[in-house]
Design an enzyme around this catalytic site. Structure first.
Site, mmCIF file in Angstrom:
data_model
loop_
_atom_site.group_PDB
_atom_site.id
_atom_site.type_symbol
_atom_site.label_atom_id
_atom_site.label_comp_id
_atom_site.label_asym_id
_atom_site.label_seq_id
_atom_site.Cartn_x
_atom_site.Cartn_y
_atom_site.Cartn_z
ATOM 1 N N GLU A 1 10.311 -40.999 3.703
ATOM 2 C CA GLU A 1 11.680 -40.727 4.152
ATOM 3 C C GLU A 1 11.603 -39.919 5.443
ATOM 4 O O GLU A 1 10.988 -38.853 5.482
ATOM 5 C CB GLU A 1 12.459 -39.971 3.087
ATOM 6 N N CYS B 1 24.209 -40.762 0.602
ATOM 7 C CA CYS B 1 25.165 -40.238 -0.376
ATOM 8 C C CYS B 1 25.027 -38.732 -0.559
ATOM 9 O O CYS B 1 25.998 -37.985 -0.492
ATOM 10 C CB CYS B 1 25.004 -40.954 -1.713
ATOM 11 N N CYS C 1 28.724 -39.257 0.187
ATOM 12 C CA CYS C 1 29.593 -39.017 -0.971
ATOM 13 C C CYS C 1 29.675 -37.550 -1.392
ATOM 14 O O CYS C 1 30.768 -37.026 -1.614
ATOM 15 C CB CYS C 1 29.104 -39.816 -2.183
ATOM 16 N N LYS D 1 31.113 -35.088 1.324
ATOM 17 C CA LYS D 1 32.500 -35.513 1.534
ATOM 18 C C LYS D 1 33.381 -35.077 0.367
ATOM 19 O O LYS D 1 34.475 -34.542 0.578
ATOM 20 C CB LYS D 1 32.555 -37.031 1.683
ATOM 21 N N LYS D 2 32.911 -35.282 -0.863
ATOM 22 C CA LYS D 2 33.727 -34.916 -2.023
ATOM 23 C C LYS D 2 33.941 -33.404 -2.079
ATOM 24 O O LYS D 2 35.025 -32.932 -2.448
ATOM 25 C CB LYS D 2 33.057 -35.413 -3.310
ATOM 26 N N TYR E 1 15.975 -33.986 -5.971
ATOM 27 C CA TYR E 1 15.429 -35.313 -5.728
ATOM 28 C C TYR E 1 13.916 -35.258 -5.558
ATOM 29 O O TYR E 1 13.179 -36.099 -6.090
ATOM 30 C CB TYR E 1 16.090 -35.932 -4.488
ATOM 31 N N GLY F 1 39.379 -47.828 7.571
ATOM 32 C CA GLY F 1 38.730 -48.014 6.288
ATOM 33 C C GLY F 1 38.780 -46.766 5.431
ATOM 34 O O GLY F 1 39.439 -45.780 5.770
ATOM 35 N N TYR F 2 38.047 -46.799 4.320
ATOM 36 C CA TYR F 2 38.147 -45.668 3.391
ATOM 37 C C TYR F 2 37.521 -44.408 3.967
ATOM 38 O O TYR F 2 38.033 -43.300 3.740
ATOM 39 C CB TYR F 2 37.552 -46.029 2.023
ATOM 40 N N ILE F 3 36.448 -44.518 4.762
ATOM 41 C CA ILE F 3 35.832 -43.318 5.326
ATOM 42 C C ILE F 3 36.783 -42.664 6.320
ATOM 43 O O ILE F 3 36.999 -41.446 6.297
ATOM 44 C CB ILE F 3 34.483 -43.661 5.989
ATOM 45 N N SER G 1 40.055 -42.952 6.503
ATOM 46 C CA SER G 1 41.250 -42.447 5.826
ATOM 47 C C SER G 1 40.941 -41.195 5.011
ATOM 48 O O SER G 1 41.751 -40.261 4.958
ATOM 49 C CB SER G 1 41.838 -43.545 4.941
ATOM 50 N N GLU G 2 39.780 -41.164 4.383
ATOM 51 C CA GLU G 2 39.388 -39.974 3.623
ATOM 52 C C GLU G 2 39.262 -38.758 4.538
ATOM 53 O O GLU G 2 39.771 -37.675 4.221
ATOM 54 C CB GLU G 2 38.061 -40.225 2.906
ATOM 55 N N ARG H 1 43.309 -50.286 14.671
ATOM 56 C CA ARG H 1 43.738 -51.468 15.422
ATOM 57 C C ARG H 1 44.481 -52.489 14.571
ATOM 58 O O ARG H 1 45.199 -53.338 15.095
ATOM 59 C CB ARG H 1 42.535 -52.134 16.079
ATOM 60 N N HIS I 1 50.171 -38.408 -24.465
ATOM 61 C CA HIS I 1 51.370 -37.804 -23.887
ATOM 62 C C HIS I 1 51.306 -36.280 -23.970
ATOM 63 O O HIS I 1 50.857 -35.732 -24.964
ATOM 64 C CB HIS I 1 52.607 -38.300 -24.646
ATOM 65 N N GLU J 1 49.206 -42.373 -19.248
ATOM 66 C CA GLU J 1 49.912 -43.070 -20.325
ATOM 67 C C GLU J 1 50.755 -44.224 -19.779
ATOM 68 O O GLU J 1 51.073 -45.169 -20.507
ATOM 69 C CB GLU J 1 50.794 -42.110 -21.120
#
Length: 452
Positions: free
Chosen positions: A35, A43, A48, A51-52, A99, A177-179, A181-182, A199, A435, A440
């Site tokens: 690596e 991630c 991920c 970001k989270k 890791y 995209g999702y990145i 917008s997040e 665009r 409930h 629900e």
């Protein structure tokens, strides 16, 4: 022929680490992994996970406001980026260590440097060392793509946004995209004046249209300034800021401009083509269901294959590869009905077909509801939850489930089990509601809002 290793893995992300750990620890293979950056991959180190954590940080301002409505006397003096960033760095160090510990405990030898493929059984490390392996696994993931235009070198990507020394006052996010917008939601939640240019005609292309519209409307109501049908033609340095000229001729100044306009497989200079592995149009590594390339000894998993770019998918592909090649189990990952979440604000959980996709397969019924959730309704907020089931008219099977709500990711994980099992609308109806809860509503949708 005698090899140095049974398996050499290039890439220390989620897919590569899982494959190496299972091959060595579960099946007794002699494994090495290289690596070039940090163990954990996109991630864990630049995707991920950080970001989270930024999503969590960005939500507390609104939570504090809500708390006052619930009787709490709070004094919130603003967001300290420096303190948060120090904590974030510490957590990423901990995860990287975990890791490394996983690989070490499995008996995997690791190299902290770049590796490239020389031939079907040989890799070369950056220090010039050449090593041989019976099998080579490519798990190098992808990287953000920034188009080339005047001043494009001034833009940052999702890789760099985690390393900002200070929080900007005014930011532009380019992409829909999702990145993109997040991060628009994250920065907005942290108090940054946030603009998003896309665009296309609506953000989150590829997801259910009704959900896209709901999310975009809520983002705008919360303060994100979204401009669709808009792209950038030029960036230029202006003092300590960046002047961005758009396709409509307007120019605005921002402290940062972040591009999130897609990702590409990270195969440049990896030596695959010279080794006989022809790459796809986007630079992806073509593989079969067992992650094998056209060169029998070379395999690939994760985002580099351009299948489904999700961490849990890469992990399953890596595990299936190790079981197949070293465990004698001939196993594949499952790419059907994969649940996913988009961590915008509001959050979006989805599994199965969108209404548009389902309608193309035959007659469908659509069940949907929108409402103000109890928790924020009490606090006086106007946000609305949206939930939707897309049902095959004849078989009654639920083809798609879509949730736009706080904690939608948690809800869709469980709903995903039912959809994966082939649950019908009547199975949902027979399930007793919990409930009071938002979820629900998924089991109390009695009448379709439309049939097509």
């Amino acid at each position: 022929m005698t090899f140095d290793y049974d398996l050499f893995v290039i890439g220390g992300g989620s897919g590569g680490v899982r494959a190496a750990r299972v091959a060595a620890g579960d099946h007794g293979a002699k494994v090495a992994l290289a690596e070039e950056y940090r163990m954990g991959g996109t991630c864990v180190i630049r995707g991920c996970v950080p970001k989270k954590l930024m999503v969590f940080a960005s939500e507390y301002g609104e939570t504090a406001v809500d708390a006052r409505a619930y009787g709490w006397d709070l004094d919130v003096r603003g967001f300290d980026w420096g303190r948060f960033h120090a904590g974030l760095a510490k957590e990423l160090d901990r995860l990287e260590g975990a890791y490394r510990g996983t690989l070490r405990n499995a008996g995997v030898e690791t190299f902290d440097q770049r590796a490239v493929v020389i031939d079907p059984h040989t890799v070369a490390l950056a220090d010039g060392t050449r090593l041989t392996a019976k099998h080579i696994l490519i798990a190098v993931g992808g990287r953000p793509f920034v188009p080339t235009f005047e001043g494009s070198d001034l833009a940052i990507t999702s890789n760099e946004i985690f390393h900002l020394e200070t929080l900007p006052k005014r930011a532009l996010i380019v992409g829909g995209g999702y990145i993109a917008s997040e991060f628009a939601c994250i920065l907005n939640g942290l108090g940054v004046e946030t603009h998003q240019y896309y665009r296309g005609d609506q953000i989150l292309r590829g997801f259910d249209d009704e959900c896209r519209a709901h999310i975009a409307a809520q983002m705008q109501a919360d303060g994100v300034q979204i401009r669709t049908g808009t792209d950038i033609v030029r960036l230029c340095r202006e003092g300590d800021g960046i002047a961005a000229t758009a396709t409509d001729g307007t120019t605005e100044r921002f402290d940062i401009v972040m591009y999130a306009t897609g990702r590409v497989p990270n195969t440049d200079g990896l030596g695959l083509e010279a080794a006989g592995v022809a790459l796809g149009k986007k630079g992806e590594v073509p593989v079969d269901d067992y992650s094998q390339t056209a060169v029998p000894s070379v395999f690939a998993v994760g985002d580099v294959t351009d299948r489904i770019a999700l961490t849990p998918i890469a992990i399953r592909e890596g595990h299936a590869f190790a079981d197949t090649v070293f465990g004698g189990q001939k196993r594949t990952a499952d790419w059907d009905l994969v649940p996913s979440a988009v961590f915008t604000q509001p959050e979006f959980g989805t599994v199965g077909l969108s209404e548009e996709e389902a309608a193309a397969t035959g007659p469908i019924e659509v069940y949907a509801t929108a409402f103000r959730p109890m928790q924020t309704l009490f606090a006086g907020r106007q946000n609305r939850v949206f939930m939707k089931l897309v049902v095959a008219a004849e078989s009654r099977r639920v083809l798609g489930c879509h949730i736009v709500a706080p904690h939608a990711g948690e809800m869709i994980q469980l709903a995903g089990i039912a959809v994966k099992m082939g649950a019908t609308k009547e199975d949902f109806d027979r399930t007793v509601a919990v409930h009071p809860s938002m979820s629900e509503e998924l089991v109390t949708l009695r009448k379709p809002v439309r049939k097509t």
